[in-house]
Each structure stands twice: as structure tokens, then as C-alpha cells.
Motif scaffolding. Structure first.
Motif, PDB file in Angstrom:
ATOM      1  N   PHE A   1       6.712  45.946  86.658  1.00 21.55           N
ATOM      2  CA  PHE A   1       8.165  45.954  86.501  1.00 21.55           C
ATOM      3  C   PHE A   1       8.883  45.798  87.835  1.00 21.55           C
ATOM      4  N   VAL A   2       8.307  46.357  88.889  1.00 22.84           N
ATOM      5  CA  VAL A   2       8.898  46.198  90.224  1.00 22.84           C
ATOM      6  C   VAL A   2       8.897  44.717  90.621  1.00 22.84           C
ATOM      7  N   LYS A   3       7.816  44.026  90.345  1.00 23.10           N
ATOM      8  CA  LYS A   3       7.760  42.595  90.644  1.00 23.10           C
ATOM      9  C   LYS A   3       8.859  41.842  89.911  1.00 23.10           C
ATOM     10  N   ALA A   4       9.072  42.206  88.658  1.00 19.60           N
ATOM     11  CA  ALA A   4      10.143  41.560  87.894  1.00 19.60           C
ATOM     12  C   ALA A   4      11.507  41.845  88.511  1.00 19.60           C
ATOM     13  N   SER A   5      11.698  43.074  88.977  1.00 23.00           N
ATOM     14  CA  SER A   5      12.994  43.456  89.540  1.00 23.00           C
ATOM     15  C   SER A   5      13.306  42.697  90.824  1.00 23.00           C
ATOM     16  N   ILE A   6      12.272  42.252  91.527  1.00 21.78           N
ATOM     17  CA  ILE A   6      12.465  41.518  92.783  1.00 21.78           C
ATOM     18  C   ILE A   6      12.580  40.018  92.545  1.00 21.78           C
ATOM     19  N   TRP A   7      11.656  39.473  91.757  1.00 24.02           N
ATOM     20  CA  TRP A   7      11.548  38.024  91.649  1.00 24.02           C
ATOM     21  C   TRP A   7      11.967  37.478  90.284  1.00 24.02           C
TER      22      TRP A   7
ATOM     23  N   ASP B   1      22.551  46.092  85.709  1.00 22.16           N
ATOM     24  CA  ASP B   1      22.306  46.613  84.363  1.00 22.16           C
ATOM     25  C   ASP B   1      20.907  46.273  83.862  1.00 22.16           C
ATOM     26  N   LYS B   2      20.476  45.042  84.065  1.00 27.24           N
ATOM     27  CA  LYS B   2      19.156  44.613  83.604  1.00 27.24           C
ATOM     28  C   LYS B   2      18.060  45.346  84.364  1.00 27.24           C
ATOM     29  N   CYS B   3      18.262  45.499  85.668  1.00 27.74           N
ATOM     30  CA  CYS B   3      17.271  46.181  86.504  1.00 27.74           C
ATOM     31  C   CYS B   3      17.159  47.657  86.139  1.00 27.74           C
ATOM     32  N   SER B   4      18.289  48.288  85.890  1.00 27.56           N
ATOM     33  CA  SER B   4      18.303  49.727  85.613  1.00 27.56           C
ATOM     34  C   SER B   4      17.553  50.091  84.344  1.00 27.56           C
ATOM     35  N   LYS B   5      17.354  49.126  83.453  1.00 26.54           N
ATOM     36  CA  LYS B   5      16.670  49.381  82.183  1.00 26.54           C
ATOM     37  C   LYS B   5      15.151  49.285  82.289  1.00 26.54           C
ATOM     38  N   LEU B   6      14.641  48.854  83.441  1.00 24.75           N
ATOM     39  CA  LEU B   6      13.190  48.801  83.607  1.00 24.75           C
ATOM     40  C   LEU B   6      12.641  50.228  83.676  1.00 24.75           C
ATOM     41  N   PRO B   7      11.562  50.511  82.950  1.00 19.07           N
ATOM     42  CA  PRO B   7      11.055  51.897  82.879  1.00 19.07           C
ATOM     43  C   PRO B   7      10.616  52.480  84.214  1.00 19.07           C
ATOM     44  N   CYS B   8      10.252  51.625  85.172  1.00 16.92           N
ATOM     45  CA  CYS B   8       9.825  52.151  86.472  1.00 16.92           C
ATOM     46  C   CYS B   8      10.970  52.799  87.231  1.00 16.92           C
ATOM     47  N   PHE B   9      12.204  52.508  86.828  1.00 14.03           N
ATOM     48  CA  PHE B   9      13.371  53.065  87.514  1.00 14.03           C
ATOM     49  C   PHE B   9      14.069  54.171  86.717  1.00 14.03           C
TER      50      PHE B   9
END
Length: 301
Positions: free
Chosen positions: A258-264, A109-117
Motif C-alpha cells: 500500500f505504501v508503494k501505491a501511495s507513492i507511485w 482522501d484516496k491516500c488516507s483510505k489505505l489501511p497502512c495509514f
């Protein structure tokens, strides 16, 4: 679901596409590569090439007739193009669709809200509608960052340059997978259509931390002269949002943050709790094999 034998691949010439194409061919699938009209890319003689207009659902539908599955590895900048591809696949009677996921846990859920996705989620919603309307099924493959590619370009760690960014200290576990293993996982999905139907599938070559990789980097390139940057992911994410506020934001800038946040980052789900490795025939790497990947890029960055 009946056996999948004929597969259409979109994006076969990108970073990931060639690895998936190779594994599909090795496994004996009949592969049709979708190319943009006028493309000059070449492929093995056993591959059928179908030039298409990605802006025309009619063109895509015609190219997909008779195909059992569609695999999309279209680049991030072209993710929105998949909506026409999804519609065309439904119209053509395709059984299974694998969208261009192949990375972070966008079901989280948290990842899906990142604008890059944003468009990945839009495509997921379109696929769910096709399940109801055309009966087409889908699989989302989550594999974390590309391990070997990430080492090659310095995204995960720059071994040759002896530098690494340690996000929030670099102690969070994350799942990561090589390009070849992602290709093998795609083959596993197509060979297990019922077990992988309409859900996210999770694979990894290894789960590690940036600090653990740093130690392997020091073994590979020597312990001296390393630059270890402690980076706050809160600041990385804040910079991404600031870029988005600009009149003409730079996607290469904000998306990467945002991708970096989604990974780490904490709570984004990139350390996969439940794996499908066994189902798909994927064996995790030993510590020696992980070290071998790191060693490969001492002089290759």
C-alpha cells in the motif's frame, strides 16, 4: 505563538530520528530524547534523555512538562503508541506536536483510505481534538519517500544491483526528500509556528519519475546489465488486500504494497502541487545534486 526552544523527540534512534536530532541541535534547540525504559541507546552530551513508559500517559506527561514541542518519529509498528503521547502532550501544555508522518500525503482522501495509514489518520483526529480541548497545535510534514535512504536500501532503486521496479511504467512524478532535508524542514516548522499551524506542510528535494532516476542510475553504474521490472500497481494493491484477508496477515507484506501505491499510484497525491520549501528555507536540488545522490549508492547498497 511564543518562540519554541525546548523540543522533545520520540524515536530518535530510528531511520529518520538521528537526522532530525542533528538538525535540531545544529539549530540550537534544547532537545530531550524520550527513550523506552531500559534502552541502551546513547546520544550527544548536550541532549537530555528521559526514560518513559510509552504505555503510561502519566509517565509521558511528566516527561513532557516544560516542553514547547514534541516530534514523533516512532516507527510504523508503534504508530498507535502516539495516542498516549498526544494525550500527554496536551496535559503537559505542549504548544506544537509533529506526529510520525514524514512520508506520503495522508491528507489526500484516496491516500488516507489505505489501511497502512489507519493509525496515522487516527492520530490526526486525536490532534484535531486536542486543538479544541487543550489548545495544542500540530503540523503534519509530508515529504514523500526518503530519497537517500530509499536508494541505500534499494526501495526506490537498487543502483549497485542495477535493478528497478517501474510501477505502471515508471512515468509518474513523485516528490522525494533526503533525511537531512527533512530535519531542516522540521527546524523550519518550529521557527514558523504560526504559518505552519494545524495543517499539512509539503517539502521536497526534488520531483522526479522512476524512469528519470533510472537514467541517472545508468549514468552512475553504467548502462548495461540493468533489470527493469514493469510492475502493475493494481496487482500490487490487490496482493495487499489478499494478504489482509489472511487470518494472521503479515504487516510487512501488505503495508509495503500500500505504501508503494501511495507513492507511485495515480491520484494518491505524492507529487506535491504546492510546496512550503520557501517558507521553511529549503532549496530544491539541481539535476547535478540529484545525480550526486544516485552516484553515492553505486557501491553502498
Amino acid at each position: 505563538m511564543s518562540t519554541i526552544t525546548k523540543v522533545a523527540l520520540a524515536g530518535a534512534s530510528g531511520n529518520l530520528g538521528p537526522a532530525i536530532l542533528e538538525q535540531l541541535l545544529n539549530a540550537g534547540f534544547q532537545v530531550t530524547v524520550l527513550t523506552r525504559e531500559g534502552s541502551t541507546h546513547t546520544f550527544p552530551s548536550s541532549v537530555k534523555v528521559a526514560p518513559v513508559d510509552y504505555n503510561s500517559v502519566a509517565s509521558l506527561t511528566e516527561a513532557l512538562r516544560g516542553q514547547d514541542a514534541v516530534i514523533s518519529t516512532l516507527a510504523s509498528a508503534a504508530i498507535h503508541v502516539q495516542l498516549g503521547l498526544v494525550e500527554a502532550a496536551g496535559k503537559a501544555g505542549v504548544k506544537r506536536f509533529l506526529p510520525s508522518e514524514f512520508g506520503s500525503n495522508t491528507v489526500n482522501d484516496k491516500c488516507s483510505k489505505l489501511p497502512c495509514f489507519k493509525y496515522k489518520v487516527v492520530v490526526q483526529d486525536a490532534l484535531k481534538k486536542e486543538v479544541e480541548t487543550s489548545g495544542m497545535s500540530y503540523t503534519l510534514l509530508c515529504n514523500g519517500p526518503f530519497f537517500d535512504w530509499g536508494m541505500m536500501v534499494g526501495f526506490v532503486m537498487n543502483v549497485k544491483g542495477k535493478s528497478i521496479d517501474l510501477y505502471d511504467g515508471g512515468n509518474r512524478m513523485f516528490s522525494t526528500t533526503t533525511l537531512a532535508t527533512i530535519g531542516k524542514a522540521v527546524v523550519g516548522i518550529l521557527r514558523h509556528p504560526e504559518e505552519t499551524k494545524n495543517r499539512a506542510v509539503y517539502v521536497q528535494d526534488t520531483a522526479t519519475t522512476l524512469r528519470q532516476l533510472l537514467e541517472k542510475g545508468k549514468k552512475a553504474a553504467g548502462p548495461d546489465g540493468w533489470t527493469e521490472n514493469i510492475v502493475s500497481l493494481d496487482e500490487v494493491v490487490a496482493a495487499g488486500w489478499e494478504e489482509l484477508k489472511k487470518e494472521v496477515p503479515n504487516p510487512a507484506s501488505f503495508a509495503l504494497n500500500f505504501v508503494k501505491a501511495s507513492i507511485w499510484g495515480e491520484g494518491y497525491g505524492c507529487h506535491f502541487e504546492k510546496l512550503d520549501n520557501e517558507l521553511l528555507g529549503i532549496k530544491e536540488m539541481s539535476e547535478e545534486e540529484v545525480q550526486g545522490v544516485v552516484n553515492r549508492y553505486v557501491s553502498s547498497n
